[in-house]
Motif scaffolding. Structure first.
Motif, PDB file in Angstrom:
ATOM      1  N   PHE A 131      72.236 -50.990 100.872  1.00  0.00           N
ATOM      2  CA  PHE A 131      72.061 -49.323 100.192  1.00  0.00           C
ATOM      3  C   PHE A 131      71.023 -49.783  98.884  1.00  0.00           C
ATOM      4  N   SER A 132      71.609 -50.697  98.247  1.00  0.00           N
ATOM      5  CA  SER A 132      70.607 -50.767  97.004  1.00  0.00           C
ATOM      6  C   SER A 132      69.466 -51.517  97.095  1.00  0.00           C
ATOM      7  N   SER A 133      68.728 -52.447  98.170  1.00  0.00           N
ATOM      8  CA  SER A 133      68.158 -52.566  98.715  1.00  0.00           C
ATOM      9  C   SER A 133      66.416 -51.138  98.948  1.00  0.00           C
ATOM     10  N   GLN A 134      66.957 -50.374  99.001  1.00  0.00           N
ATOM     11  CA  GLN A 134      66.435 -49.207 100.018  1.00  0.00           C
ATOM     12  C   GLN A 134      66.172 -48.215  99.043  1.00  0.00           C
ATOM     13  N   ALA A 135      64.861 -47.253  98.913  1.00  0.00           N
ATOM     14  CA  ALA A 135      64.382 -46.547  97.844  1.00  0.00           C
ATOM     15  C   ALA A 135      65.318 -45.527  97.982  1.00  0.00           C
ATOM     16  N   ASN A 136      65.971 -45.198  98.761  1.00  0.00           N
ATOM     17  CA  ASN A 136      65.843 -43.590  99.061  1.00  0.00           C
ATOM     18  C   ASN A 136      67.824 -43.669  98.410  1.00  0.00           C
ATOM     19  N   TYR A 137      68.115 -44.877  97.771  1.00  0.00           N
ATOM     20  CA  TYR A 137      69.785 -44.769  97.597  1.00  0.00           C
ATOM     21  C   TYR A 137      69.598 -45.276  95.962  1.00  0.00           C
ATOM     22  N   LYS A 138      69.740 -44.754  94.558  1.00  0.00           N
ATOM     23  CA  LYS A 138      70.042 -46.116  93.636  1.00  0.00           C
ATOM     24  C   LYS A 138      71.612 -46.016  93.005  1.00  0.00           C
ATOM     25  N   MET A 139      71.762 -47.220  92.948  1.00  0.00           N
ATOM     26  CA  MET A 139      73.429 -47.395  92.939  1.00  0.00           C
ATOM     27  C   MET A 139      73.769 -47.827  92.193  1.00  0.00           C
ATOM     28  N   VAL A 140      75.022 -46.899  91.546  1.00  0.00           N
ATOM     29  CA  VAL A 140      75.626 -46.018  90.233  1.00  0.00           C
ATOM     30  C   VAL A 140      76.627 -47.128  89.393  1.00  0.00           C
ATOM     31  N   GLY A 141      77.544 -47.528  90.753  1.00  0.00           N
ATOM     32  CA  GLY A 141      77.930 -48.369  90.239  1.00  0.00           C
ATOM     33  C   GLY A 141      79.618 -48.735  91.619  1.00  0.00           C
ATOM     34  N   ILE A 142      80.784 -50.199  91.089  1.00  0.00           N
ATOM     35  CA  ILE A 142      81.528 -49.978  91.908  1.00  0.00           C
ATOM     36  C   ILE A 142      82.822 -49.922  91.938  1.00  0.00           C
ATOM     37  N   PHE A 143      84.235 -48.792  92.599  1.00  0.00           N
ATOM     38  CA  PHE A 143      85.060 -49.035  92.434  1.00  0.00           C
ATOM     39  C   PHE A 143      86.301 -48.857  93.066  1.00  0.00           C
ATOM     40  N   ASP A 144      87.416 -50.273  92.577  1.00  0.00           N
ATOM     41  CA  ASP A 144      88.345 -50.304  93.078  1.00  0.00           C
ATOM     42  C   ASP A 144      88.989 -50.356  92.471  1.00  0.00           C
ATOM     43  N   PRO A 145      90.809 -50.111  92.845  1.00  0.00           N
ATOM     44  CA  PRO A 145      91.984 -50.586  91.898  1.00  0.00           C
ATOM     45  C   PRO A 145      92.415 -51.340  90.961  1.00  0.00           C
ATOM     46  N   SER A 146      92.253 -53.041  92.336  1.00  0.00           N
ATOM     47  CA  SER A 146      92.010 -54.172  91.962  1.00  0.00           C
ATOM     48  C   SER A 146      91.320 -54.830  90.511  1.00  0.00           C
ATOM     49  N   PHE A 147      90.164 -53.736  90.708  1.00  0.00           N
ATOM     50  CA  PHE A 147      89.349 -53.855  88.964  1.00  0.00           C
ATOM     51  C   PHE A 147      90.404 -54.561  88.105  1.00  0.00           C
ATOM     52  N   GLN A 148      91.629 -53.573  87.779  1.00  0.00           N
ATOM     53  CA  GLN A 148      91.938 -53.852  86.982  1.00  0.00           C
ATOM     54  C   GLN A 148      92.506 -54.346  86.543  1.00  0.00           C
ATOM     55  N   PHE A 149      92.992 -55.773  87.575  1.00  0.00           N
ATOM     56  CA  PHE A 149      93.719 -57.063  87.589  1.00  0.00           C
ATOM     57  C   PHE A 149      92.653 -58.288  87.755  1.00  0.00           C
ATOM     58  N   GLU A 150      91.442 -57.593  88.134  1.00  0.00           N
ATOM     59  CA  GLU A 150      90.752 -58.620  88.157  1.00  0.00           C
ATOM     60  C   GLU A 150      89.433 -58.174  88.459  1.00  0.00           C
ATOM     61  N   ILE A 151      87.423 -58.381  87.498  1.00  0.00           N
ATOM     62  CA  ILE A 151      86.782 -57.920  88.161  1.00  0.00           C
ATOM     63  C   ILE A 151      85.796 -59.296  88.730  1.00  0.00           C
ATOM     64  N   PRO A 152      85.768 -58.531  89.657  1.00  0.00           N
ATOM     65  CA  PRO A 152      84.272 -59.574  90.513  1.00  0.00           C
ATOM     66  C   PRO A 152      83.417 -60.501  89.982  1.00  0.00           C
ATOM     67  N   SER A 153      82.855 -61.448  89.817  1.00  0.00           N
ATOM     68  CA  SER A 153      81.490 -61.553  89.002  1.00  0.00           C
ATOM     69  C   SER A 153      80.458 -61.470  90.887  1.00  0.00           C
ATOM     70  N   THR A 154      80.689 -61.111  91.400  1.00  0.00           N
ATOM     71  CA  THR A 154      79.427 -60.963  92.409  1.00  0.00           C
ATOM     72  C   THR A 154      78.646 -59.892  91.907  1.00  0.00           C
ATOM     73  N   PHE A 155      79.043 -58.459  91.295  1.00  0.00           N
ATOM     74  CA  PHE A 155      78.379 -57.377  90.967  1.00  0.00           C
ATOM     75  C   PHE A 155      77.687 -57.674  89.304  1.00  0.00           C
ATOM     76  N   PRO A 156      77.027 -57.160  88.925  1.00  0.00           N
ATOM     77  CA  PRO A 156      76.626 -56.970  87.953  1.00  0.00           C
ATOM     78  C   PRO A 156      77.271 -56.014  86.755  1.00  0.00           C
ATOM     79  N   LYS A 157      77.886 -56.577  85.426  1.00  0.00           N
ATOM     80  CA  LYS A 157      78.989 -55.762  85.563  1.00  0.00           C
ATOM     81  C   LYS A 157      79.129 -54.433  84.667  1.00  0.00           C
ATOM     82  N   LYS A 158      77.466 -54.050  84.561  1.00  0.00           N
ATOM     83  CA  LYS A 158      77.446 -52.555  83.943  1.00  0.00           C
ATOM     84  C   LYS A 158      77.597 -51.589  85.052  1.00  0.00           C
ATOM     85  N   LEU A 159      77.820 -52.310  86.953  1.00  0.00           N
ATOM     86  CA  LEU A 159      78.215 -51.415  87.642  1.00  0.00           C
ATOM     87  C   LEU A 159      79.238 -51.531  88.206  1.00  0.00           C
TER      88      LEU A 159
END
Length: 300
Positions: free
Chosen positions: A19-47
């Protein structure tokens, strides 16, 4: 451009990449309840979002990348707010839960699309351009693990029902098990009120992988070979075989085609091809399969 958020850790990379590679969509961010325990390093922190509510408010489209029904309350909230929702799967949802989502969607005026692993295969797309109403469908898939039989037959039912109305007259399921309660072969027959018949078989005994769907129509016969990337046509006018590009039929490529189709339908106020209603009808069929499995297991 649609502001897009992803919910769920599982499969999130798959959706983020596409989805982030397509001009029709602008990626706002990513959420998961598990992120309160560990934030994945695979995504930019700002997302990374720590609040689902914040992501919900900032997004036009919400992609639920994980299949677990623990995300169901969040899906409910998104549908209630009339968001454009893309679900990875409804496999773990009950008929009542699907029915409730349909009601919420209709009240809020949003859209719910569901991912399908091969509905956007080029052979299926090309067949859709040529077909009218199949009188008989013969679908077969082998080389599967026993644990994958139920998901496989569900995907086949789901794909085939996009070509039919939901007007099913009868569902007949047969289960063959060799050494345990887990089925080795599942055979499913759907009879429709218009006289059309669909036969589906998935099996784990035959080890060679194949996946074909044969569509018999008046004066024509089509064969889709998912593994070999082929569409074969035989009719009263001509015969042809179309070899399709493997590159265009990878999981990434098919998701890209589906996400483009999702955007096109949004912009043109058209219903999604694999709608939540289609998932509901699929779930009703699969209840018959599961019922047959319960009967087969509890025979004494």
């Amino acid at each position: 451009m649609l502001k897009t958020g992803i919910v769920g850790h599982q499969n999130s990379q798959f959706y983020f990449k596409n989805f982030s590679s397509q001009a029709n969509y602008k990626m706002v961010g990513i959420f998961d309840p598990s992120f309160q325990f560990e934030i994945p390093s695979t995504f930019p922190k700002k997302l990374i979002f720590s609040s689902f509510g914040e992501l919900l408010n900032q997004s036009d489209v919400l992609i639920f990348a994980s299949a677990e029904n623990t995300y169901y309350p969040l899906i409910e909230l998104a549908v209630k707010q009339g968001k454009l929702v893309f679900l990875h799967s409804t496999y773990y949802f009950s008929i009542d839960e699907l029915s409730h989502l349909i009601k919420l969607k209709e009240e809020a005026g949003g859209m719910v699309e569901v991912y399908h692993p091969y509905l956007w295969h080029d052979a299926f797309i090309e067949y859709g351009k040529l077909s009218k109403t199949p009188l008989l469908v013969e679908s077969s898939q082998s080389g599967l693990e026993r644990k994958d039989l139920i998901p496989a037959i569900r995907n086949q039912v789901n794909a085939i029902l996009t070509r039919y109305s939901s007007n099913i007259k009868r569902v007949t399921a047969n289960i063959i098990s060799s050494f345990s309660e887990v089925p080795d072969i599942i055979i499913l027959r759907l009879d429709f009120n218009n006289g059309s018949i669909v036969n589906i078989m998935v099996n784990s005994i035959e080890k060679e992988m194949h996946h074909t769907m044969k569509f018999f129509e008046y004066n024509s016969h089509y064969v889709i070979d998912i593994i070999q990337n082929q569409l074969i046509c035989s009719d009263s006018v001509n015969d042809f075989k179309t070899l399709l590009s493997k590159k265009n039929n990878t999981a990434d490529s098919m998701l890209q085609k589906q996400s483009y189709n999702f955007y096109y339908n949004i912009m043109n106020h058209l219903p999604p091809q694999n709608s939540i209603e289609n998932e509901y009808n699929t779930c009703k069929v699969m209840e018959k399969v599961k019922e047959k499995m319960r009967i087969s297991i509890n025979i004494f």
